[in-house]
Write a protein that holds these residues in place. Structure first.
Motif, short mmCIF file in Angstrom:
data_model
loop_
_atom_site.label_atom_id
_atom_site.label_comp_id
_atom_site.label_asym_id
_atom_site.label_seq_id
_atom_site.Cartn_x
_atom_site.Cartn_y
_atom_site.Cartn_z
N ALA A 189 0.85 -1.19 0.00
CA ALA A 189 0.00 0.00 0.00
C ALA A 189 0.89 1.24 0.00
O ALA A 189 2.05 1.18 0.43
CB ALA A 189 -0.91 0.01 1.23
N PRO A 190 0.37 2.37 -0.46
CA PRO A 190 1.16 3.61 -0.47
C PRO A 190 1.48 4.08 0.95
O PRO A 190 0.78 3.72 1.92
CB PRO A 190 0.25 4.61 -1.19
CG PRO A 190 -0.75 3.80 -1.93
CD PRO A 190 -0.94 2.57 -1.10
N VAL A 191 2.52 4.90 1.06
CA VAL A 191 2.94 5.46 2.34
C VAL A 191 3.25 6.94 2.16
O VAL A 191 3.35 7.45 1.04
CB VAL A 191 4.17 4.73 2.91
CG1 VAL A 191 3.83 3.29 3.26
CG2 VAL A 191 5.34 4.78 1.93
N LEU A 192 3.42 7.62 3.27
CA LEU A 192 3.84 9.02 3.30
C LEU A 192 5.27 9.06 3.83
O LEU A 192 5.58 8.38 4.82
CB LEU A 192 2.92 9.83 4.21
CG LEU A 192 3.06 11.36 4.17
CD1 LEU A 192 2.51 11.91 2.86
CD2 LEU A 192 2.33 11.99 5.35
N ARG A 193 6.13 9.84 3.17
CA ARG A 193 7.53 9.91 3.60
C ARG A 193 7.87 11.33 4.02
O ARG A 193 7.56 12.30 3.32
CB ARG A 193 8.46 9.48 2.46
CG ARG A 193 9.93 9.39 2.86
CD ARG A 193 10.79 9.05 1.66
NE ARG A 193 10.84 10.16 0.70
CZ ARG A 193 11.37 10.08 -0.52
NH1 ARG A 193 11.88 8.94 -0.94
NH2 ARG A 193 11.37 11.12 -1.32
N VAL A 194 8.52 11.44 5.17
CA VAL A 194 8.99 12.72 5.69
C VAL A 194 10.52 12.67 5.72
O VAL A 194 11.10 11.78 6.34
CB VAL A 194 8.43 12.98 7.11
CG1 VAL A 194 8.95 14.30 7.67
CG2 VAL A 194 6.91 12.97 7.09
N SER A 195 11.17 13.62 5.03
CA SER A 195 12.63 13.54 4.91
C SER A 195 13.26 14.93 5.09
O SER A 195 13.60 15.59 4.10
CB SER A 195 13.02 12.93 3.55
OG SER A 195 12.39 13.61 2.48
N PRO A 196 13.44 15.37 6.32
CA PRO A 196 14.05 16.66 6.60
C PRO A 196 15.57 16.64 6.42
O PRO A 196 16.18 15.57 6.46
CB PRO A 196 13.69 16.91 8.06
CG PRO A 196 13.61 15.52 8.64
CD PRO A 196 13.06 14.66 7.55
N HIS A 197 16.15 17.82 6.22
CA HIS A 197 17.60 17.93 6.18
C HIS A 197 18.09 18.44 7.54
O HIS A 197 17.31 18.58 8.49
CB HIS A 197 18.06 18.83 5.03
CG HIS A 197 19.31 18.33 4.36
ND1 HIS A 197 20.52 18.23 5.02
CD2 HIS A 197 19.54 17.88 3.10
CE1 HIS A 197 21.45 17.76 4.20
NE2 HIS A 197 20.88 17.53 3.02
N VAL A 198 19.38 18.71 7.65
CA VAL A 198 19.99 19.00 8.95
C VAL A 198 19.53 20.32 9.56
O VAL A 198 19.78 20.57 10.75
CB VAL A 198 21.53 19.01 8.85
CG1 VAL A 198 22.05 17.62 8.49
CG2 VAL A 198 22.01 20.04 7.81
N ASP A 199 18.85 21.18 8.79
CA ASP A 199 18.42 22.47 9.32
C ASP A 199 17.01 22.45 9.89
O ASP A 199 16.51 23.48 10.35
CB ASP A 199 18.52 23.55 8.24
CG ASP A 199 17.68 23.25 7.02
OD1 ASP A 199 17.42 22.06 6.75
OD2 ASP A 199 17.28 24.20 6.32
N THR A 200 16.36 21.28 9.91
CA THR A 200 15.01 21.19 10.45
C THR A 200 15.05 21.17 11.97
O THR A 200 15.86 20.47 12.58
CB THR A 200 14.31 19.93 9.91
OG1 THR A 200 14.32 19.96 8.48
CG2 THR A 200 12.88 19.85 10.40
N THR A 201 14.14 21.93 12.59
CA THR A 201 14.15 22.08 14.05
C THR A 201 13.05 21.24 14.71
O THR A 201 12.10 20.78 14.05
CB THR A 201 13.92 23.55 14.44
OG1 THR A 201 12.60 23.94 14.06
CG2 THR A 201 14.95 24.46 13.73
N ALA A 202 13.17 21.09 16.01
CA ALA A 202 12.16 20.36 16.78
C ALA A 202 10.81 21.06 16.69
O ALA A 202 9.76 20.40 16.58
CB ALA A 202 12.60 20.25 18.23
N ASP A 203 10.80 22.39 16.73
CA ASP A 203 9.54 23.13 16.62
C ASP A 203 8.88 22.89 15.26
O ASP A 203 7.65 22.76 15.17
CB ASP A 203 9.78 24.63 16.82
CG ASP A 203 10.07 24.98 18.27
OD1 ASP A 203 9.80 24.13 19.15
OD2 ASP A 203 10.57 26.10 18.51
#
Length: 375
Positions: A345-359
């Motif tokens: 089944a399809p999925v959703l992918r989240v792929s941040p780089h090193v500048d992404t913050t906790a907020d």
């Protein structure tokens, strides 16, 4: 934000929204954009071929950077238009039997290139999350050796690091050529593992332009290739790698890639890889509590890719579209075609780089909950 993240972000234009899609296409830096633009202007000023000659040192530097990241030599590297192009060049030039072993979760477009080039595909053994079972693979390869072994070191649909170095050791002992797809891996995890060929694209974790990639081939493996163009029977004084590299190309994109590679090395590959692993752990921790979704990767998997599988009927494609339209948050919809022999089944992918913050990740979690309810 970490010092590394602040430096990475300050080198780029301000993002319009929240970019959590580096596994598809990272954000280019000012320097990369300016280098490509300057070359295009130079072509207009002095002519394309004169400008190309002037750019040779920059392109050579890019080859040296690829060599440093793959454990090869600069003379082993050619530019391509992307990862699929690189694989097609390689497989169409192969002179041996057309059998290849790869994981059940192999990238769909790679499988299409293998089929188009007449390769019979055999499955390597994997565990329940798709990671190569090295000992079982060694036994299978020894018992029924294929002509080539192909490993996608980090998949498009799941952020699981494959044991590439261990497989390279197995293949070396068995005398089997190993080809690594590093489209998601180069700049993300260690890729200098002893493979016979490594190929990748520019636009993902290295943050180069679209429409350019690279292929690195060890000399002993290159000797077993017979590129179609120019026809070999013409006996032109060209090496295999010279015949593989297209002369007519978007040179500005190659220059942009060279600059992106230089920036990546200046930041420090190990430092960036550690930063990506950390932001991946933070992402999985943050998104694990969103109702209606299951995080696929182990929380401490050393990648920045988080795959979300719906558990209550949410449509990943509609959720992605809602996140973009309503909140300006860019993620990836990963359809079944990405790994047709593994995904159900399809999925959703989240792929941040090193500048992404906790907020920012908290904002994503809140928006994902809203999107799930709305979409």
């Amino acid at each position: 934000m970490t010092e590394l993240g602040a430096r990475w972000r300050s080198a780029r234009p301000k993002v319009a929204g929240l970019h959590l899609d580096s596994g598809a296409c990272s954000r280019q830096s000012f320097a990369v954009i300016d280098a490509a633009t300057q070359h295009a202007r130079h072509e207009s000023e002095v002519g394309g071929y004169v400008a190309a000659a002037a750019a040779a040192p920059v392109l050579d530097a890019g080859r040296s950077a690829v060599a440093a990241l793959t454990g090869m030599s600069a003379s082993d590297v050619v530019y391509t238009t992307g990862a699929n192009h690189a694989l097609d060049l390689l497989l169409s030039s192969w002179t041996g039997p057309r059998t290849v072993a790869c994981l059940p979760g192999e990238y769909g477009p790679n499988l299409a290139v293998m089929a188009a080039n007449g390769f019979d595909v055999r499955a390597l053994p994997a565990d329940d999350i798709g990671r190569l079972a090295v000992d079982e693979a060694a036994a299978a390869l020894a018992a029924n050796p294929p002509a080539l072994v192909h490993l996608t070191a980090l998949a498009s649909h799941r952020g699981i690091v494959q044991p590439a170095r261990e497989l390279a050791d197995v293949c070396r002992d068995l005398g089997l050529p190993l080809v690594i797809d590093a489209a998601q891996a180069l700049g993300h995890v260690e890729c200098a593992v002893g493979a016979d060929a490594v190929y990748s694209s520019s636009r993902k974790w290295l943050a180069g332009p679209r429409g350019v990639g690279m292929l690195a081939i060890r000399p002993a493996f290159a000797e077993r290739l017979r590129p179609r163009l120019p026809p070999p029977e013409w006996n032109l004084p060209m090496t295999v790698l010279e015949r593989l590299e297209h002369g007519e190309t978007n040179l500005a994109a190659r220059i942009g890639l060279s600059v992106a590679l230089g920036e990546f090395l200046a930041f420090g590959p190990e430092r960036i890889r550690a930063g990506l692993a950390e932001v991946g752990r933070l992402t999985r921790d943050t998104l694990a509590g969103v109702d209606g979704w299951r995080v696929v990767e182990p929380v401490d998997e050393p990648t920045a890719i988080t795959t979300l599988a719906p558990t209550a009927g949410a449509d990943p494609q509609r959720v992605r579209a809602w996140l973009i339209a309503e909140r300006g948050i860019v993620t990836t919809y990963a359809e079944v075609q990405r790994a047709p022999f593994e995904m159900a089944a399809p999925v959703l992918r989240v792929s941040p780089h090193v500048d992404t913050t906790a907020d920012e990740l908290a904002t994503c979690a809140e928006a994902l909950a809203d999107a799930t309810a709305q979409a």
